[in-house]
Design a protein around this motif. Structure first.
Motif, PDB file in Angstrom:
ATOM      1  N   LEU A  51     -31.747 -44.133 -45.952  1.00 52.55           N
ATOM      2  CA  LEU A  51     -32.407 -42.762 -45.609  1.00 52.55           C
ATOM      3  C   LEU A  51     -33.312 -42.507 -46.826  1.00 52.55           C
ATOM      4  N   THR A  52     -34.470 -42.390 -46.689  1.00 49.53           N
ATOM      5  CA  THR A  52     -35.306 -42.200 -47.823  1.00 49.53           C
ATOM      6  C   THR A  52     -36.228 -40.795 -47.731  1.00 49.53           C
ATOM      7  N   GLY A  53     -35.928 -40.098 -48.884  1.00 47.46           N
ATOM      8  CA  GLY A  53     -36.761 -38.817 -48.677  1.00 47.46           C
ATOM      9  C   GLY A  53     -37.867 -39.028 -49.637  1.00 47.46           C
ATOM     10  N   ASN A  54     -39.111 -38.629 -48.885  1.00 47.45           N
ATOM     11  CA  ASN A  54     -40.287 -38.726 -49.660  1.00 47.45           C
ATOM     12  C   ASN A  54     -40.812 -37.351 -49.863  1.00 47.45           C
ATOM     13  N   ILE A  55     -41.134 -36.984 -51.142  1.00 49.76           N
ATOM     14  CA  ILE A  55     -41.586 -35.627 -51.606  1.00 49.76           C
ATOM     15  C   ILE A  55     -42.973 -35.622 -52.355  1.00 49.76           C
ATOM     16  N   VAL A  56     -43.834 -34.960 -51.445  1.00 45.44           N
ATOM     17  CA  VAL A  56     -45.336 -35.114 -51.966  1.00 45.44           C
ATOM     18  C   VAL A  56     -45.826 -33.607 -52.135  1.00 45.44           C
ATOM     19  N   GLN A  57     -46.389 -33.466 -53.566  1.00 45.35           N
ATOM     20  CA  GLN A  57     -46.898 -32.035 -54.013  1.00 45.35           C
ATOM     21  C   GLN A  57     -48.001 -31.796 -53.301  1.00 45.35           C
ATOM     22  N   LYS A  58     -48.082 -30.223 -52.651  1.00 48.41           N
ATOM     23  CA  LYS A  58     -49.007 -29.935 -51.918  1.00 48.41           C
ATOM     24  C   LYS A  58     -50.045 -29.109 -52.793  1.00 48.41           C
ATOM     25  N   ASP A  59     -49.446 -27.976 -53.494  1.00 47.33           N
ATOM     26  CA  ASP A  59     -50.031 -27.428 -54.646  1.00 47.33           C
ATOM     27  C   ASP A  59     -48.955 -27.172 -55.586  1.00 47.33           C
ATOM     28  N   GLU A  60     -49.403 -25.860 -56.294  1.00 46.90           N
ATOM     29  CA  GLU A  60     -48.551 -25.792 -57.485  1.00 46.90           C
ATOM     30  C   GLU A  60     -47.095 -25.531 -57.134  1.00 46.90           C
ATOM     31  N   HIS A  61     -46.830 -24.542 -55.824  1.00 45.88           N
ATOM     32  CA  HIS A  61     -45.733 -24.012 -55.538  1.00 45.88           C
ATOM     33  C   HIS A  61     -45.159 -24.528 -54.233  1.00 45.88           C
ATOM     34  N   SER A  62     -45.676 -25.962 -53.747  1.00 47.02           N
ATOM     35  CA  SER A  62     -45.399 -26.198 -52.437  1.00 47.02           C
ATOM     36  C   SER A  62     -45.530 -27.408 -52.269  1.00 47.02           C
ATOM     37  N   SER A  63     -44.385 -28.116 -51.374  1.00 44.62           N
ATOM     38  CA  SER A  63     -44.436 -29.573 -51.069  1.00 44.62           C
ATOM     39  C   SER A  63     -44.228 -29.855 -49.687  1.00 44.62           C
ATOM     40  N   GLU A  64     -44.394 -31.197 -49.494  1.00 48.25           N
ATOM     41  CA  GLU A  64     -44.172 -31.692 -48.133  1.00 48.25           C
ATOM     42  C   GLU A  64     -43.199 -32.861 -48.102  1.00 48.25           C
ATOM     43  N   VAL A  65     -42.122 -32.539 -47.280  1.00 49.75           N
ATOM     44  CA  VAL A  65     -41.282 -33.715 -47.445  1.00 49.75           C
ATOM     45  C   VAL A  65     -41.050 -34.372 -46.139  1.00 49.75           C
ATOM     46  N   GLN A  66     -40.748 -35.687 -46.194  1.00 54.70           N
ATOM     47  CA  GLN A  66     -40.609 -36.520 -45.010  1.00 54.70           C
ATOM     48  C   GLN A  66     -39.348 -37.433 -45.125  1.00 54.70           C
ATOM     49  N   LEU A  67     -38.500 -37.484 -44.176  1.00 55.64           N
ATOM     50  CA  LEU A  67     -37.593 -38.321 -44.298  1.00 55.64           C
ATOM     51  C   LEU A  67     -37.711 -39.736 -43.544  1.00 55.64           C
ATOM     52  N   GLN A  68     -37.250 -40.748 -44.106  1.00 57.65           N
ATOM     53  CA  GLN A  68     -37.623 -42.030 -43.223  1.00 57.65           C
ATOM     54  C   GLN A  68     -36.155 -42.709 -43.456  1.00 57.65           C
ATOM     55  N   PHE A  69     -35.787 -43.326 -42.011  1.00 53.19           N
ATOM     56  CA  PHE A  69     -34.589 -43.965 -41.782  1.00 53.19           C
ATOM     57  C   PHE A  69     -35.084 -45.593 -41.544  1.00 53.19           C
ATOM     58  N   SER A  70     -34.370 -46.559 -42.345  1.00 54.26           N
ATOM     59  CA  SER A  70     -34.712 -47.838 -42.088  1.00 54.26           C
ATOM     60  C   SER A  70     -33.570 -48.627 -41.916  1.00 54.26           C
ATOM     61  N   GLY A  71     -33.263 -49.523 -40.947  1.00 55.08           N
ATOM     62  CA  GLY A  71     -32.092 -50.332 -40.862  1.00 55.08           C
ATOM     63  C   GLY A  71     -32.442 -51.507 -39.897  1.00 55.08           C
ATOM     64  N   ASP A  72     -31.516 -52.445 -40.071  1.00 60.08           N
ATOM     65  CA  ASP A  72     -31.493 -53.621 -39.407  1.00 60.08           C
ATOM     66  C   ASP A  72     -30.326 -53.816 -38.207  1.00 60.08           C
ATOM     67  N   PHE A  73     -30.755 -53.729 -36.952  1.00 61.99           N
ATOM     68  CA  PHE A  73     -29.929 -53.689 -35.827  1.00 61.99           C
ATOM     69  C   PHE A  73     -30.328 -54.433 -34.721  1.00 61.99           C
ATOM     70  N   ASN A  74     -29.474 -54.835 -34.072  1.00 66.50           N
ATOM     71  CA  ASN A  74     -29.772 -55.794 -32.936  1.00 66.50           C
ATOM     72  C   ASN A  74     -30.423 -54.895 -31.804  1.00 66.50           C
ATOM     73  N   PRO A  75     -31.245 -55.328 -30.863  1.00 69.54           N
ATOM     74  CA  PRO A  75     -31.908 -54.408 -30.183  1.00 69.54           C
ATOM     75  C   PRO A  75     -30.944 -53.622 -29.311  1.00 69.54           C
ATOM     76  N   MET A  76     -30.027 -53.936 -28.784  1.00 70.26           N
ATOM     77  CA  MET A  76     -29.026 -53.194 -27.956  1.00 70.26           C
ATOM     78  C   MET A  76     -28.546 -52.002 -28.689  1.00 70.26           C
ATOM     79  N   MET A  77     -28.122 -52.183 -30.076  1.00 64.14           N
ATOM     80  CA  MET A  77     -27.662 -51.004 -30.915  1.00 64.14           C
ATOM     81  C   MET A  77     -28.755 -50.199 -31.173  1.00 64.14           C
ATOM     82  N   ALA A  78     -29.999 -50.608 -31.477  1.00 62.32           N
ATOM     83  CA  ALA A  78     -31.288 -49.948 -31.642  1.00 62.32           C
ATOM     84  C   ALA A  78     -31.597 -49.012 -30.752  1.00 62.32           C
TER      85      ALA A  78
END
Length: 131
Positions: A82-109
């Motif tokens: 689980l990755t949290g990516n944080i990007v600065q928008k301006d001096e007092h604000s940010s944009e956050v996006q979470l990314q989930f990555s996993g290796d699963f068989n098709p049924m589990m996925a």
């Protein structure tokens, strides 16, 4: 399998958001209402369980201040991150996006795609209220 949360605007600097996410204790305040267990195991590891789901242990794997935090599965049969990516928008604000990555068989996925998508969306949308 790769899933992404919506990008969430936070009225805090990237450093403030990073500091919040870097403290694993703070993840308790981001969890959905159906959480049945949350336990901090160490400074960089915590355990949680949602009702009807097995316990999951997450450990900080990578930190790149103030823009990225990667949590990964610690033990267990499933390897994912689980990755949290944080990007600065301006001096007092940010944009956050979470990314989930996993290796699963098709049924589990197919079975976990919906619940995991909802879970990471809940985590992400809780960040502005929790900080």
């Amino acid at each position: 399998m790769n899933l992404e949360s919506p990008k969430i605007n936070v009225e805090k600097s990237p450093e403030a958001v990073f500091d919040f996410l870097a403290n694993v204790k703070n993840f308790e305040s981001l969890m959905p209402e159906n959480i049945s267990k949350f336990e901090v195991l160490s400074d960089d590891t915590f355990l949680f369980a949602l009702k009807g789901m097995p316990e999951i242990i997450l450990k900080k794997k990578e930190v790149v201040p103030p823009n990225k935090i990667v949590l990964g599965a610690a033990g267990g049969k499933i390897d994912f991150s689980l990755t949290g990516n944080i990007v600065q928008k301006d001096e007092h604000s940010s944009e956050v996006q979470l990314q989930f990555s996993g290796d699963f068989n098709p049924m589990m996925a197919m079975m976990i795609k919906g619940p995991i998508s909802k879970f990471i969306e809940t985590l992400a949308t809780s960040i502005p209220k929790a900080i």
